[in-house]
Design a protein around this motif. Structure first.
Motif, PDB file in Angstrom:
ATOM      1  N   LYS A   1      63.329  31.340   8.634  1.00 32.10           N
ATOM      2  CA  LYS A   1      64.204  32.047   9.582  1.00 32.10           C
ATOM      3  C   LYS A   1      65.311  32.819   8.871  1.00 32.10           C
ATOM      4  O   LYS A   1      65.744  33.864   9.345  1.00 32.10           O
ATOM      5  CB  LYS A   1      64.808  31.080  10.586  1.00 32.10           C
ATOM      6  CG  LYS A   1      63.813  30.619  11.622  1.00 32.10           C
ATOM      7  CD  LYS A   1      64.431  29.649  12.592  1.00 32.10           C
ATOM      8  CE  LYS A   1      63.365  29.172  13.567  1.00 32.10           C
ATOM      9  NZ  LYS A   1      63.861  28.169  14.500  1.00 32.10           N
ATOM     10  N   LEU A   2      65.780  32.292   7.743  1.00 24.95           N
ATOM     11  CA  LEU A   2      66.826  32.983   6.986  1.00 24.95           C
ATOM     12  C   LEU A   2      66.276  34.183   6.213  1.00 24.95           C
ATOM     13  O   LEU A   2      67.041  34.988   5.689  1.00 24.95           O
ATOM     14  CB  LEU A   2      67.530  32.011   6.030  1.00 24.95           C
ATOM     15  CG  LEU A   2      68.410  30.960   6.697  1.00 24.95           C
ATOM     16  CD1 LEU A   2      68.909  29.957   5.669  1.00 24.95           C
ATOM     17  CD2 LEU A   2      69.586  31.616   7.420  1.00 24.95           C
ATOM     18  N   GLY A   3      64.953  34.283   6.123  1.00 22.04           N
ATOM     19  CA  GLY A   3      64.337  35.427   5.448  1.00 22.04           C
ATOM     20  C   GLY A   3      64.515  35.423   3.940  1.00 22.04           C
ATOM     21  O   GLY A   3      64.543  36.472   3.309  1.00 22.04           O
ATOM     22  N   VAL A   4      64.619  34.260   3.366  1.00 21.23           N
ATOM     23  CA  VAL A   4      64.826  34.139   1.926  1.00 21.23           C
ATOM     24  C   VAL A   4      63.483  34.217   1.215  1.00 21.23           C
ATOM     25  O   VAL A   4      62.478  33.710   1.714  1.00 21.23           O
ATOM     26  CB  VAL A   4      65.509  32.784   1.597  1.00 21.23           C
ATOM     27  CG1 VAL A   4      65.757  32.642   0.111  1.00 21.23           C
ATOM     28  CG2 VAL A   4      66.804  32.631   2.377  1.00 21.23           C
ATOM     29  N   GLU A   5      63.476  34.850   0.067  1.00 22.28           N
ATOM     30  CA  GLU A   5      62.271  34.872  -0.758  1.00 22.28           C
ATOM     31  C   GLU A   5      62.603  34.275  -2.117  1.00 22.28           C
ATOM     32  O   GLU A   5      63.166  34.936  -2.978  1.00 22.28           O
ATOM     33  CB  GLU A   5      61.752  36.300  -0.908  1.00 22.28           C
ATOM     34  CG  GLU A   5      61.202  36.862   0.392  1.00 22.28           C
ATOM     35  CD  GLU A   5      60.521  38.197   0.215  1.00 22.28           C
ATOM     36  OE1 GLU A   5      60.011  38.472  -0.893  1.00 22.28           O
ATOM     37  OE2 GLU A   5      60.522  38.961   1.193  1.00 22.28           O
TER      38      GLU A   5
END
Length: 195
Positions: free
Chosen positions: A37-41
């Protein structure tokens, strides 16, 4: 000193700067869900233990609300504590030894609670001081004393945290403090922690 931002992840929910977020812990795999959900990669996230994952996620929440780009990579100190050290990972390590006869090195690395400070430092390319304490409970006075110590030694900010995972407890309280005019009171810090 001034709190720039804080995050809390507990049974009560996910909070940023004292405000509950719409993100919910709906499953046992809530850390992975929050990461997505935080869109971290950052693929290394999946290899981390529960302590490191919670600290990682807590800081990602903070970094979405405030910037520390003005700080040099060695001006930020990390100050963490918990009650149970690396208990959950220790148990997994022992179980893997008992079941397989030869535990993997990937588990062994996380049998020290301070590995989470290393994970944060590597991810963010920080080179400041870091330390991890084992204490009976969250102690705001202790944190304030330690922050003052690091500020007296040249740090301009401290990322502090109480991150614990053991025996059904999963709790992460992170707060970012900058060396600015003002007083951080024990009551203020305690209020953020108890939210």
């Amino acid at each position: 000193m001034k709190i720039l931002a804080c995050s809390k992840i507990s049974d009560q929910g996910i909070f940023l700067n004292g405000i509950q977020q719409s993100i919910e812990k709906t499953t046992n795999n809530w850390k992975k869900e929050l990461y997505i959900k935080l869109g971290v990669e950052y693929p290394k996230f999946y290899k981390m233990d529960a302590l490191a994952k919670m600290a990682f996620l807590g800081f990602e929440l903070i970094s979405n609300s405030t910037s520390i780009d003005h700080l040099a990579d060695d001006e930020l100190s990390l100050l963490f504590a918990n009650k149970h050290s690396s208990y959950d990972t220790d148990q997994k390590y022992v179980n893997s030894y008992m079941e397989k006869g030869s535990p993997g090195p990937s588990l062994f690395v996380y049998t020290l609670p301070n590995i989470l400070t290393g994970e944060l430092s590597i991810r963010n390319k920080w080179y400041g001081e870091n330390i991890f304490f084992i204490q009976e409970k969250f102690d705001p006075e202790f944190f304030i004393d330690q922050i003052n110590f690091y500020f007296s030694k040249g740090s301009n900010a401290c990322l502090c945290g109480w991150v614990d995972s053991a025996k059904g407890i999963e709790e992460c309280f992170l707060f970012l403090v900058e060396n600015k005019a003002g007083e951080l009171s024990i009551e203020e810090l305690n209020n953020y922690y108890k939210q």
